[in-house]
Design a protein around this motif. Structure first.
Motif, PDB file in Angstrom:
ATOM      1  N   UNK A 102       0.881  -1.289  -0.108  1.00 16.43           N
ATOM      2  CA  UNK A 102      -0.171  -0.227  -0.120  1.00 16.43           C
ATOM      3  C   UNK A 102       0.969   1.164  -0.037  1.00 16.43           C
ATOM      4  N   UNK A 103       0.517   2.446  -0.780  1.00 16.85           N
ATOM      5  CA  UNK A 103       1.265   3.540  -0.650  1.00 16.85           C
ATOM      6  C   UNK A 103       0.234   4.510  -0.938  1.00 16.85           C
ATOM      7  N   UNK A 104       0.776   5.780  -0.643  1.00 18.92           N
ATOM      8  CA  UNK A 104      -0.055   7.237  -0.934  1.00 18.92           C
ATOM      9  C   UNK A 104       0.389   7.393  -1.968  1.00 18.92           C
ATOM     10  N   UNK A 105      -0.297   8.216  -2.627  1.00 17.09           N
ATOM     11  CA  UNK A 105      -0.013   8.847  -4.408  1.00 17.09           C
ATOM     12  C   UNK A 105       0.299  10.257  -4.042  1.00 17.09           C
ATOM     13  N   UNK A 106       1.608  10.525  -4.285  1.00 13.43           N
ATOM     14  CA  UNK A 106       1.863  11.833  -3.810  1.00 13.43           C
ATOM     15  C   UNK A 106       1.320  13.067  -4.695  1.00 13.43           C
ATOM     16  N   UNK A 107       1.143  12.664  -5.999  1.00  8.03           N
ATOM     17  CA  UNK A 107       0.305  13.519  -6.924  1.00  8.03           C
ATOM     18  C   UNK A 107      -0.914  13.987  -6.621  1.00  8.03           C
ATOM     19  N   UNK A 108      -1.587  13.257  -5.713  1.00  8.70           N
ATOM     20  CA  UNK A 108      -2.982  13.439  -5.432  1.00  8.70           C
ATOM     21  C   UNK A 108      -3.113  13.184  -3.861  1.00  8.70           C
ATOM     22  N   UNK A 109      -3.279  14.260  -3.259  1.00 10.55           N
ATOM     23  CA  UNK A 109      -3.069  14.176  -1.588  1.00 10.55           C
ATOM     24  C   UNK A 109      -4.521  13.511  -1.353  1.00 10.55           C
ATOM     25  N   UNK A 110      -4.420  12.398  -0.463  1.00  8.32           N
ATOM     26  CA  UNK A 110      -5.424  12.005   0.268  1.00  8.32           C
ATOM     27  C   UNK A 110      -5.878  10.546  -0.484  1.00  8.32           C
ATOM     28  N   UNK A 111      -5.240  10.364  -1.623  1.00  8.02           N
ATOM     29  CA  UNK A 111      -5.434   9.169  -2.439  1.00  8.02           C
ATOM     30  C   UNK A 111      -4.520   8.109  -2.168  1.00  8.02           C
ATOM     31  N   UNK A 112      -4.925   6.773  -2.156  1.00  8.76           N
ATOM     32  CA  UNK A 112      -4.163   5.838  -1.583  1.00  8.76           C
ATOM     33  C   UNK A 112      -4.075   4.737  -2.636  1.00  8.76           C
ATOM     34  N   UNK A 113      -3.179   3.768  -2.814  1.00 11.41           N
ATOM     35  CA  UNK A 113      -3.276   2.545  -3.822  1.00 11.41           C
ATOM     36  C   UNK A 113      -3.099   1.367  -2.903  1.00 11.41           C
ATOM     37  N   UNK A 114      -3.802   0.184  -3.378  1.00  6.50           N
ATOM     38  CA  UNK A 114      -3.284  -0.899  -2.892  1.00  6.50           C
ATOM     39  C   UNK A 114      -2.961  -1.627  -4.049  1.00  6.50           C
ATOM     40  N   UNK A 115      -1.825  -2.379  -3.918  1.00  7.01           N
ATOM     41  CA  UNK A 115      -0.755  -2.634  -5.058  1.00  7.01           C
ATOM     42  C   UNK A 115      -0.973  -4.203  -5.040  1.00  7.01           C
ATOM     43  N   UNK A 116      -1.344  -5.012  -6.021  1.00 11.93           N
ATOM     44  CA  UNK A 116      -1.564  -6.464  -5.762  1.00 11.93           C
ATOM     45  C   UNK A 116      -0.867  -7.117  -7.187  1.00 11.93           C
ATOM     46  N   UNK A 117       0.076  -7.962  -6.916  1.00 13.05           N
ATOM     47  CA  UNK A 117       0.816  -8.685  -8.101  1.00 13.05           C
ATOM     48  C   UNK A 117      -0.110  -9.909  -8.415  1.00 13.05           C
ATOM     49  N   UNK A 118      -0.794  -9.913  -9.431  1.00  8.81           N
ATOM     50  CA  UNK A 118      -1.454 -10.868 -10.322  1.00  8.81           C
ATOM     51  C   UNK A 118      -0.483 -12.040 -10.898  1.00  8.81           C
ATOM     52  N   UNK A 119      -0.983 -13.214 -10.938  1.00  9.95           N
ATOM     53  CA  UNK A 119      -0.309 -14.443 -11.851  1.00  9.95           C
ATOM     54  C   UNK A 119      -0.032 -13.774 -13.205  1.00  9.95           C
ATOM     55  N   UNK A 120       1.127 -14.213 -13.764  1.00 11.32           N
ATOM     56  CA  UNK A 120       1.502 -13.715 -15.087  1.00 11.32           C
ATOM     57  C   UNK A 120       2.113 -12.406 -15.408  1.00 11.32           C
ATOM     58  N   UNK A 121       2.829 -12.011 -14.244  1.00 10.81           N
ATOM     59  CA  UNK A 121       3.556 -10.818 -14.046  1.00 10.81           C
ATOM     60  C   UNK A 121       2.486  -9.448 -14.613  1.00 10.81           C
ATOM     61  N   UNK A 122       1.287  -9.610 -14.059  1.00 10.68           N
ATOM     62  CA  UNK A 122       0.320  -8.463 -14.106  1.00 10.68           C
ATOM     63  C   UNK A 122       0.251  -7.845 -12.797  1.00 10.68           C
ATOM     64  N   UNK A 123      -0.026  -6.548 -12.807  1.00 12.46           N
ATOM     65  CA  UNK A 123      -0.368  -5.659 -11.489  1.00 12.46           C
ATOM     66  C   UNK A 123      -1.720  -5.166 -11.422  1.00 12.46           C
TER      67      UNK A 123
END
Length: 165
Positions: A102-123
């Motif tokens: 998980x990380x905060x998006x510095x370009x948009x204050x208050x916006x966060x992202x959950x980062x998931x690594x999917x099978x097949x090298x997809x994100x």
């Protein structure tokens, strides 16, 4: 005299995790860092055993009553849906978390992202904001480039403003 500290406890390989923590075992192979297994055993395992959520998930609802992130999740393959769902649950149980999940998006204050690594090298990414003690899921997408597309960020920022009214 105080309790004797076992200084080797941090360098030893932790005992095998129970089968119900398959995701934690998968993470051990996903990230190649010497402290990965120790991190999993000492931080994530107790968090997974504690069923109390620190933050609750809520889906963004459009004016027409649709739940776009929920619909996007349902459209994913079962395996992809499980990975994204596990990652969202991990954030619920362990908030606040940082990279790599998980990380905060510095370009948009208050916006966060959950980062998931999917099978097949997809994100996969789920963009969210915090509102009234809830993690509001604003937008979900499969990443095709290294940089997050501006259209996706703009849509999530627009939805975030709507939730904060």
């Amino acid at each position: 005299m105080g309790k004797k500290i076992d200084r080797d406890q941090f360098s030893r390989k932790p005992a095998a995790l129970p089968a119900r923590f398959e995701k934690l075992q998968r993470w051990g192979t996903r990230f190649s860092h010497p402290l990965t297994e120790t991190y999993l055993a000492w931080y994530l395992l107790p968090m997974a055993l504690d069923s109390e959520k620190r933050i609750h998930v809520a889906f963004y609802r459009t004016a027409a009553g649709n739940l776009p992130v929920r619909e996007w999740l349902k459209a994913l393959d079962l395996e992809d849906r499980k990975v994204v769902g596990d990652d969202l649950r991990t954030v619920e149980l362990g908030w606040p978390l940082g990279m790599p999940l998980c990380r905060s998006l510095s370009s948009h204050k208050g916006l966060w992202e959950v980062r998931s690594a999917l099978p097949g090298n997809r994100e996969a990414r789920v963009l969210f904001c915090l509102a009234e003690g809830h993690m509001v899921l604003l937008h979900g997408f499969i990443k095709k480039t290294q940089k997050t597309p501006a259209a996706d960020l703009k849509l999530a920022a627009k939805r975030m403003k709507e939730t904060q009214r």
